[in-house]
Design an enzyme around this catalytic site. Structure first.
Site, PDB file in Angstrom:
ATOM      1  N   TYR A 266      16.549   7.635  79.919  1.00 60.46           N
ATOM      2  CA  TYR A 266      16.093   8.039  78.585  1.00 60.46           C
ATOM      3  C   TYR A 266      15.079   7.065  78.002  1.00 60.46           C
ATOM      4  CZ  TYR A 266      20.256  11.025  78.478  1.00 60.46           C
ATOM      5  OH  TYR A 266      21.198  11.970  78.745  1.00 60.46           O
TER       6      TYR A 266
ATOM      7  N   ALA B 136      25.656  22.738  81.254  1.00 58.64           N
ATOM      8  CA  ALA B 136      26.791  23.667  81.427  1.00 58.64           C
ATOM      9  C   ALA B 136      27.639  23.681  80.154  1.00 58.64           C
ATOM     10  CB  ALA B 136      27.643  23.242  82.618  1.00 58.64           C
ATOM     11  N   GLY B 137      27.993  22.485  79.696  1.00 62.20           N
ATOM     12  CA  GLY B 137      28.837  22.390  78.495  1.00 62.20           C
ATOM     13  C   GLY B 137      28.120  22.902  77.251  1.00 62.20           C
ATOM     14  N   ASP B 138      26.815  22.687  77.197  1.00 63.16           N
ATOM     15  CA  ASP B 138      26.033  23.131  76.023  1.00 63.16           C
ATOM     16  C   ASP B 138      25.971  24.659  75.980  1.00 63.16           C
ATOM     17  OD1 ASP B 138      25.543  20.413  75.828  1.00 63.16           O
ATOM     18  OD2 ASP B 138      23.583  20.558  76.815  1.00 63.16           O
TER      19      ASP B 138
ATOM     20  N   ARG C 135      27.554   9.504  75.741  1.00 60.64           N
ATOM     21  CA  ARG C 135      26.516   8.898  76.584  1.00 60.64           C
ATOM     22  C   ARG C 135      26.534   7.395  76.314  1.00 60.64           C
ATOM     23  NH1 ARG C 135      26.954  13.274  77.934  1.00 60.64           N
ATOM     24  NH2 ARG C 135      25.439  14.929  78.319  1.00 60.64           N
TER      25      ARG C 135
ATOM     26  N   ASN D 189      19.967  23.083  73.479  1.00 61.90           N
ATOM     27  CA  ASN D 189      20.427  23.970  74.557  1.00 61.90           C
ATOM     28  C   ASN D 189      21.474  24.959  74.026  1.00 61.90           C
ATOM     29  OD1 ASN D 189      18.911  22.157  76.051  1.00 61.90           O
ATOM     30  ND2 ASN D 189      20.691  21.044  76.856  1.00 61.90           N
TER      31      ASN D 189
ATOM     32  N   LYS E 219      37.064  21.626  77.833  1.00 61.44           N
ATOM     33  CA  LYS E 219      36.345  22.056  79.051  1.00 61.44           C
ATOM     34  C   LYS E 219      36.653  21.075  80.177  1.00 61.44           C
ATOM     35  CE  LYS E 219      33.008  21.561  76.256  1.00 61.44           C
ATOM     36  NZ  LYS E 219      31.676  21.166  75.746  1.00 61.44           N
TER      37      LYS E 219
ATOM     38  N   GLY F  12      17.906  19.196  75.180  1.00 59.91           N
ATOM     39  CA  GLY F  12      18.748  18.294  74.380  1.00 59.91           C
ATOM     40  C   GLY F  12      19.989  19.081  74.026  1.00 59.91           C
TER      41      GLY F  12
HETATM   42  P1  ADP Z   1      29.998  19.278  80.650  1.00 60.37           P
HETATM   43  O1  ADP Z   1      28.809  19.975  81.242  1.00 60.37           O
HETATM   44  O2  ADP Z   1      29.905  19.113  79.169  1.00 60.37           O
HETATM   45  O3  ADP Z   1      30.400  18.022  81.386  1.00 60.37           O
HETATM   46  P2  ADP Z   1      31.987  20.815  82.078  1.00 60.37           P
HETATM   47  O4  ADP Z   1      31.597  20.115  83.325  1.00 60.37           O
HETATM   48  O5  ADP Z   1      33.423  20.879  81.758  1.00 60.37           O
HETATM   49  O6  ADP Z   1      31.235  20.269  80.785  1.00 60.37           O
HETATM   50  O7  ADP Z   1      31.389  22.283  82.188  1.00 60.37           O
HETATM   51  C1  ADP Z   1      31.339  23.156  81.089  1.00 60.37           C
HETATM   52  C2  ADP Z   1      31.703  24.550  81.544  1.00 60.37           C
HETATM   53  O8  ADP Z   1      30.834  24.950  82.597  1.00 60.37           O
HETATM   54  C3  ADP Z   1      33.107  24.667  82.109  1.00 60.37           C
HETATM   55  O9  ADP Z   1      34.051  24.870  81.074  1.00 60.37           O
HETATM   56  C4  ADP Z   1      32.974  25.858  83.024  1.00 60.37           C
HETATM   57  O10 ADP Z   1      33.095  27.049  82.276  1.00 60.37           O
HETATM   58  C5  ADP Z   1      31.541  25.744  83.522  1.00 60.37           C
HETATM   59  N1  ADP Z   1      31.495  25.078  84.841  1.00 60.37           N
HETATM   60  C6  ADP Z   1      31.217  23.775  85.098  1.00 60.37           C
HETATM   61  N2  ADP Z   1      31.249  23.523  86.430  1.00 60.37           N
HETATM   62  C7  ADP Z   1      31.546  24.706  87.027  1.00 60.37           C
HETATM   63  C8  ADP Z   1      31.705  25.129  88.388  1.00 60.37           C
HETATM   64  N3  ADP Z   1      31.564  24.280  89.424  1.00 60.37           N
HETATM   65  N4  ADP Z   1      32.004  26.426  88.625  1.00 60.37           N
HETATM   66  C9  ADP Z   1      32.121  27.312  87.607  1.00 60.37           C
HETATM   67  N5  ADP Z   1      31.979  26.975  86.309  1.00 60.37           N
HETATM   68  C10 ADP Z   1      31.699  25.697  86.011  1.00 60.37           C
END
Ligand code: ADP
Length: 307
Positions: A100, A256-258, A167, A32, A225, A28
């Site tokens: 969900y 990734a964002g978390d 979401r 995370n 981001k 979640g």
């Molecule tokens: P979310 O997961 O919230 O949609 P992002 O897609 O912007 O957010 O990803 C969050 C962070 O993960 C980015 O700021 C970057 O640092 C990293 N990231 C995401 N995708 C990639 C990628 N393909 N290669 C390298 N880093 C990535």
């Protein structure tokens, strides 16, 4: 030392493996971020504010919080409800599809338990983190209480941090999501929006558009981001673009964002400047997306950070 409180929901995670197999875990957005912050910065006191049930999944979930060294004194127990659940399927490019079952989850009751009494434990310069998901799962009749509590925290010098994490399916309408998200920005001292989220919600498709939109709010720090493109930060009127090294082997972009949020905030709370905090956060996110699941094994994560 500042404590950080993550307010929201942790769910049971079901991940599709090959054939009919499912792997079960816990994840979640706020959980995370809390996990990755604590792993990267073990000295920081990291708290979870949520509600679980009294069932076996809830017990295992809270055990997981403890295993990750998260403070659980604000993890409440509902006698009637159990945790929400989600299923995640990842395609060959690493893009995700979620389903969900969280409409009646225990976490939606958190405002029944988290009252003014609990605000006393917050100290000046502590940090309160919430997301668009934390907001979306609040029952409508509990929103005023949430904003009231946030105002009290803000008035007492607690730093408010917000990630809009949109979401669609959690909201009754886009208008409602917009109103609540804008309100959240007005309370925030620090915001960490992703361009993807604001593209869907606000039709903002570039970091510049997001940054222009955010100018109307009184943000001390804005971190935008944008996947592998870049991270744009705005602090004290200074805008900086931070290069991201794209990962070739993307396995699963969940969290990734978390991970970025947790490590960025942990780095800032540990005294790192914005550029160094972004580099640490981007390295953490890049590691997480090369492995399946929202929470990757601890040793993999720590080895990658040290390497
Ligand atoms: P979310 O997961 O919230 O949609 P992002 O897609 O912007 O957010 O990803 C969050 C962070 O993960 C980015 O700021 C970057 O640092 C990293 N990231 C995401 N995708 C990639 C990628 N393909 N290669 C390298 N880093 C990535």
């Amino acid at each position: 030392m500042s404590s950080i409180y993550f307010f929201g929901e942790c769910l049971i995670e079901l991940r599709a493996l090959q054939g009919n197999l499912l792997e079960q875990s816990y994840a979640g957005d706020i959980y995370n971020s809390a996990v990755y912050m604590k792993r990267a910065f073990p000295k920081l006191p990291v708290h979870i504010i949520t509600t679980v049930g009294t069932d076996a999944f809830s017990n295992e979930m809270t055990d997981r919080f403890t295993d990750e060294h998260l403070s659980t004194e604000l993890v409440f127990r509902s006698r009637q409800k159990i945790p929400g659940l989600y299923h995640i399927q990842t395609d060959v490019t690493g893009e995700r599809t979620f389903n969900y079952w969280r409409g009646d989850s225990a976490a939606r009751q958190t405002m029944d338990f988290f009252t003014d009494v609990h605000l006393h434990q917050f100290k000046h310069k502590d940090v309160f983190f919430f997301s668009g998901i934390s907001l979306a799962i609040l029952p409508e009749e509990k929103r005023d209480e949430f904003w009231h509590r946030l105002k009290k925290l803000n008035d007492r010098g607690i730093t408010i941090v917000f990630d809009p994490n949109y979401r669609k399916t959690l909201w009754s309408s886009k208008d409602d999501a917009l109103t609540q998200t804008e309100k959240a920005f007005t309370y925030a001292d620090i915001a960490l929006p992703g361009v993807d989220d604001l593209a869907t919600l606000l039709d903002l498709h570039t970091s510049k558009q997001v940054s222009d939109f955010c100018q109307r709010f009184d943000l001390a720090e804005l971190i935008i981001k944008n996947g592998p493109q870049s991270v744009v930060t705005v602090c004290n009127g200074a805008t900086a673009t931070h290069k991201i090294t794209p990962v070739n082997n993307v396995v699963d972009t969940t969290s990734a964002g978390d991970a970025f949020n947790g490590v960025y905030l942990g780095a800032r709370l540990s005294g790192k400047d914005i550029d160094n905090a972004v580099q640490a956060a981007a390295a953490a996110a890049a590691t997480v997306i090369q492995h399946p699941g929202a929470i990757i094994p601890r040793t993999l994560f720590l080895n990658a950070l040290q390497g």
